[in-house]
Write an enzyme that holds these catalytic residues in place. Structure first.
Site, short mmCIF file in Angstrom:
data_model
loop_
_atom_site.label_atom_id
_atom_site.label_comp_id
_atom_site.label_asym_id
_atom_site.label_seq_id
_atom_site.Cartn_x
_atom_site.Cartn_y
_atom_site.Cartn_z
N GLU A 92 25.52 86.77 16.31
CA GLU A 92 27.10 86.75 16.06
C GLU A 92 27.43 87.35 17.13
OE1 GLU A 92 27.77 89.81 13.27
OE2 GLU A 92 26.69 88.64 11.72
N ASN A 150 21.65 82.81 15.61
CA ASN A 150 22.13 82.96 14.45
C ASN A 150 23.43 83.36 14.18
OD1 ASN A 150 21.70 82.95 11.53
ND2 ASN A 150 21.35 85.12 11.66
N HIS A 165 27.37 83.40 4.60
CA HIS A 165 27.73 83.97 4.17
C HIS A 165 28.79 83.81 3.61
CE1 HIS A 165 24.61 87.33 4.44
NE2 HIS A 165 25.01 87.58 5.84
N GLU A 224 20.63 83.85 5.44
CA GLU A 224 21.04 84.32 5.44
C GLU A 224 22.12 84.14 3.88
OE1 GLU A 224 23.32 87.66 7.82
OE2 GLU A 224 21.91 87.22 9.15
N ASP A 263 24.46 84.20 1.12
CA ASP A 263 25.08 85.44 0.03
C ASP A 263 25.97 84.24 -1.10
OD1 ASP A 263 26.41 86.72 1.55
OD2 ASP A 263 25.39 88.66 0.62
C1 XIL Z 1 23.73 94.25 6.71
C2 XIL Z 1 23.03 94.78 6.16
O1 XIL Z 1 22.19 93.77 4.40
C3 XIL Z 1 22.98 95.97 5.52
O2 XIL Z 1 21.77 96.52 4.71
C4 XIL Z 1 23.51 96.83 7.29
O3 XIL Z 1 24.09 98.27 6.77
C5 XIL Z 1 24.47 96.32 7.65
O4 XIL Z 1 23.80 94.36 8.26
N1 XIL Z 1 24.60 89.69 9.28
C6 XIL Z 1 23.64 89.86 9.95
C7 XIL Z 1 22.73 91.66 8.97
O5 XIL Z 1 23.06 89.41 10.92
O6 XIL Z 1 22.17 91.77 10.13
C8 XIL Z 1 23.45 92.19 8.09
O7 XIL Z 1 22.89 92.67 7.17
C9 XIL Z 1 24.73 91.17 7.03
C10 XIL Z 1 25.69 90.31 8.56
#
Ligand code: XIL
Length: 397
Positions: A170, A216, A258, A289, A291
């Site tokens: 990010e 990422n 996401h 990741e 969802d």
């Molecule tokens: C999130 C976790 O799922 C949470 O438990 C934590 O509080 C915050 O981070 N992008 C990412 C992940 O790269 O590391 C993040 O994970 C979600 C967004």
């Protein structure tokens, strides 16, 4: 024919059957693909299906189902938080490896690969680090050295045990940030300038010559306007192209995946095109990741199926779009969900105004949702000639 020869023929036959995705049925036990796990079905394509794992859930003795599914349904795992800097080095100079080691050992016991997450990110940094920089007790020069040491220490500890590392996470701003023109954002860019990105990949490579090193990010699943000033996918594409041209050892681009059902939805070919464009730079791709969340209106929270059903359908459709695009592009090595059950999803805790949820592939009782069934059917239906086994890059030196 000699026994050895027969064995060779048999091995070729098995290998051929595997390549053609044919699994021999036996009379007593006909092959039922719907009874296979996502992980097993993904491997027919050389595609690894993974999940993020929460250390708390893994250790919850009252919740054995979590452990069981994490171990059986997936062939790859990612530490949801345990490998972040604040978890590993809460106090300056003393590393706490317990939760991260536990995950790596869990993966080994269950013959799973590990996606290392994450080496350089502006979130979940230890307080001593951010405060030290803020109050001037840690200089810029010292900060760069601390980052080098952190990457080296962590990557060396797990050398040979990590398949893909999220080296930088990010790094790029969003169109809703200020200024709106996309730029390198956050703690690291502000303190070290964007050169930290190339440095980070080089330090990671020096510490593990074999791991695949990934950039990422979110909102890079499809291209937009094509203008890097407002199209994050284009911005990241240009960045990766420059890094590769400079010989920086970056092996992959992870699109987090996401998504939200309230937004405009991508189609499979838009996402396929983005994966292909990244592939053309010589890098692997992955969904890291996944969802797909929805707004939890009062009616949803009250259990009104007229509002719940379209959300479950849209979530399934989006999960499936990412899966189909991944299957269609041979560089797409893995599809990782960010938690597999709504019981342990980061979404309700993170997106609370308005409240969001229903993001994962299983409900709070670990019952598969429509999304689970649809990505499973994608994996079952896919095969040659359009869907071919994965092609992994050699780690760049
Ligand atoms: C999130 C976790 O799922 C949470 O438990 C934590 O509080 C915050 O981070 N992008 C990412 C992940 O790269 O590391 C993040 O994970 C979600 C967004």
């Amino acid at each position: 024919m000699k026994l050895r020869r027969w064995m060779a023929v048999g091995a070729v036959a098995v290998a051929t059957a595997a390549t053609l995705n044919m699994v021999p049925a036996t009379a007593g036990r006909p092959y039922d693909p719907t009874a296979q796990t996502l992980g097993a079905l993904g491997l027919r394509h050389g595609l690894q299906i993974g999940t993020a794992v929460s250390a708390d859930a893994l250790n919850d003795t009252a919740d054995p189902e979590y452990r069981k599914i994490a171990a059986s349904e997936f062939v790859s795992v990612t530490a949801e938080n345990a490998m972040k800097w604040e978890s590993l080095e809460p106090t300056r100079g003393s590393y706490d490896w317990e939760a991260a080691d536990q995950l790596v050992n869990f993966a080994k016991r269950n013959r799973q690969s590990v996606r290392g997450h994450v080496l350089v990110w502006h979130n979940q940094l230890p307080q001593w680090l951010t405060e030290g920089v803020a109050d001037g007790s840690i200089s810029k020069q010292e900060l760069r050295e601390l980052l080098r040491k952190h990457i080296t220490t962590v990557v060396k500890r797990y050398k040979g045990k990590i398949w893909q590392w999220d080296v930088v996470n990010e790094a790029v701003s969003d169109p809703w940030d200020t200024p709106p023109t996309l730029h390198y954002k956050g703690f690291w860019a502000e303190n070290l300038g964007p050169g930290y990105i190339a440095d980070a990949f080089r330090w990671a490579r020096a510490a593990d010559p074999r791991a695949l090193l990934f950039y990422n990010d979110y909102n890079i699943e499809a291209f937009g306007s094509g203008n890097p000033a407002d199209d994050k996918t284009q911005f990241v594409y240009d960045m990766v192209k420059r890094l590769r041209a400079q010989g920086v050892p970056i092996d992959g681009v992870g699109a987090q995946g996401h998504l939200g059902t309230q937004y405009g939805n991508f189609n499979t070919f838009q996402v396929t095109e983005a994966l292909k464009k990244f592939t053309s730079l010589g890098v692997a791709t992955a969904f890291t990741e996944v969802d797909v969340r929805s707004q939890m209106t009062e009616a949803v929270q009250a259990g009104n199926s007229e509002e719940i059903n379209p959300r479950l359908q849209a979530s399934a459709a989006n999960h499936s779009v990412l899966m189909k695009a991944c299957l269609l592009v041979r560089s797409c090595l893995s599809y990782t969900v960010w938690g597999f059950s709504d019981k342990h999803s980061w979404v309700p805790g993170w997106f609370d105004d308005p409240p969001e949820g229903l993001a994962t592939i299983m409900d709070e009782n670990y019952q598969p949702k429509l999304a689970y069934h649809e990505i499973k059917s994608d994996l079952i239906l896919a095969g040659p000639p359009f869907v071919l086994p994965r092609i992994a890059p050699k780690p760049r030196r």
